[in-house]
Design an enzyme around this catalytic site. Structure first.
Site, mmCIF file in Angstrom:
data_model
loop_
_atom_site.group_PDB
_atom_site.id
_atom_site.type_symbol
_atom_site.label_atom_id
_atom_site.label_comp_id
_atom_site.label_asym_id
_atom_site.label_seq_id
_atom_site.Cartn_x
_atom_site.Cartn_y
_atom_site.Cartn_z
ATOM 1 N N SER A 1 -41.315 3.613 -22.942
ATOM 2 C CA SER A 1 -40.706 2.330 -22.625
ATOM 3 C C SER A 1 -39.215 2.505 -22.307
ATOM 4 O O SER A 1 -38.846 3.382 -21.526
ATOM 5 C CB SER A 1 -40.961 1.396 -23.820
ATOM 6 O OG SER A 1 -40.583 0.088 -23.576
ATOM 7 N N ASP B 1 -50.428 -1.759 -17.488
ATOM 8 C CA ASP B 1 -49.085 -1.943 -18.056
ATOM 9 C C ASP B 1 -48.118 -2.357 -16.937
ATOM 10 O O ASP B 1 -47.995 -1.658 -15.935
ATOM 11 C CB ASP B 1 -48.645 -0.606 -18.678
ATOM 12 C CG ASP B 1 -47.245 -0.656 -19.283
ATOM 13 O OD1 ASP B 1 -46.587 -1.712 -19.243
ATOM 14 O OD2 ASP B 1 -46.829 0.400 -19.804
ATOM 15 N N HIS C 1 -49.089 -1.759 -22.615
ATOM 16 C CA HIS C 1 -47.847 -0.973 -22.647
ATOM 17 C C HIS C 1 -47.808 0.003 -23.829
ATOM 18 O O HIS C 1 -47.325 1.130 -23.695
ATOM 19 C CB HIS C 1 -46.641 -1.925 -22.721
ATOM 20 C CG HIS C 1 -45.309 -1.239 -22.634
ATOM 21 N ND1 HIS C 1 -44.954 -0.415 -21.583
ATOM 22 C CD2 HIS C 1 -44.228 -1.252 -23.468
ATOM 23 C CE1 HIS C 1 -43.712 0.039 -21.774
ATOM 24 N NE2 HIS C 1 -43.259 -0.447 -22.903
#
Ligand SMILES: *[C@@H]1O[C@H](CO)[C@@H](O)[C@H](O)[C@H]1NC(C)=O
Ligand SMILES: *[C@@H]1O[C@H](CO)[C@@H](O)[C@H](O)[C@H]1NC(C)=O
Length: 307
Positions: A182, A240, A296
């Site tokens: 991320s 995602d 995600h």
């Protein structure tokens, strides 16, 4: 939920930016499956230690005051933390250490909650900026990156470099692997550009990151691809949305090296930058209607990011 460590920007509400995407529906180019390489089970397994090292996630500050490698990291035997820092708020947590199992130095930056990250990635008012010339000497001014990521990387850059130098001398190892998920993936990609500019030659690097957003412009992607000190693998899970943000029409381009996990859980190696095959993130998630924020955090071969 902790604050995203991206300075003092006003975060535009997600809904206000969705309209950016609804006008950008492009018919995905369908590329035959056989032209994309599918990883074998044993190839997928080689990523497992790096997934654990990336999975320290976005623990709440209360549970991470003593953050070092984090509980998930303990899944990797033989890891020795050299230094850690950050506060999980203004500065993303990070750690540097070495793995006697892998014979490598590991640099990891903490990820963040996608609900905090997506507004930053869809805010068209956030500028692309040059890399700081003091920390990135000699880098072309044509290379531009997301202002928030540049700021986040710089906050820890000096301390991470010092820790890596200590790890190199303590371990005697000559391999550095940068990991993250991320926001942490974006910071680690910038570290992948930064560290070789300051360390002696003779070190080999690789970067293995998860749910990487687009970090910079075409010149940035080309620099990453051409740099023999950077060997990037960015692994993206299903639908995602983070890997398809910021959008390409804001002049963001991914470097090569994507692995895309399909709905079937097959891992496909996607050649090129932003491959628009529907087996790769850019082709598979062309509009906001395909987004699934739950994807995600994974799972990435059974490992879910977070604490
Ligand atoms: C996407 O992958 C296919 C299959 O290997 C390849 O032929 C194509 O050139 C790639 N596209 C891009 C944009 O790199
Ligand atoms: C979104 O992803 C989650 C987790 O992978 C899954 O359980 C859910 O079915 C997905 N939602 C849609 C609409 O596909």
């Amino acid at each position: 939920m902790h604050q995203l460590a991206l300075g003092h920007r006003v975060i535009a509400p997600l809904l206000a930016t969705v309209s950016l995407f609804t006008g950008a529906i492009a018919a995905p180019l369908i590329v035959p499956r056989q032209s994309i390489t599918v990883l074998s089970t044993s190839q997928i397994t080689t990523y497992t230690p790096y997934t654990w090292f990336s999975s320290t996630g976005y623990c709440s500050p209360a549970t991470t005051l003593a953050w070092d490698c984090g509980a998930n990291c303990n899944a990797n035997p033989g890891f020795h933390t050299v230094a850690s820092g950050g506060d999980g708020d203004n500065i993303q947590y990070w750690f540097v250490g070495y793995s006697t199992t892998l014979g490598e130095i590991i640099v990891s930056h903490q990820g963040t909650n996608p609900n905090d990250l997506i507004p930053i990635l869809t805010d068209a008012s956030i500028a692309q900026v040059n890399l700081d010339s003091a920390h990135f000497p000699g880098i072309s001014s044509s290379i531009k990156v997301h202002d928030g990521f540049a700021t986040a990387q710089l906050k820890a850059a000096d301390a991470v470099l010092t820790a890596v130098q200590t790890a190199l001398s303590t371990s005697g190892y000559k391999k550095i692997t940068l990991v993250g998920h991320s926001l942490g993936a974006a910071i680690s990609l910038l570290d992948s550009v930064y560290l070789p500019l300051h360390l002696a030659s003779g070190i080999t690097y690789k970067t293995i990151v998860y749910g990487l957003p687009r970090v910079g412009n075409q010149a940035f992607a080309n620099y990453v691809d051409a740099n023999t000190n950077i060997h990037l693998t960015h692994i993206n899970n299903k639908e995602d949305p983070v890997p398809v943000l910021p959008p390409e029409f804001l002049a963001y381009v991914h470097p090569s090296g994507e692995i895309h996990i399909e709905d079937s859980n097959a891992w496909d190696a996607c050649p090129g930058q932003d491959n628009d095959s529907d087996l790769c993130s850019t082709g598979d998630v062309p509009t906001v209607f395909e987004w699934n924020i739950s994807d995600h955090d994974g799972p990435y071969n059974g490992i879910t990011m977070g604490c």
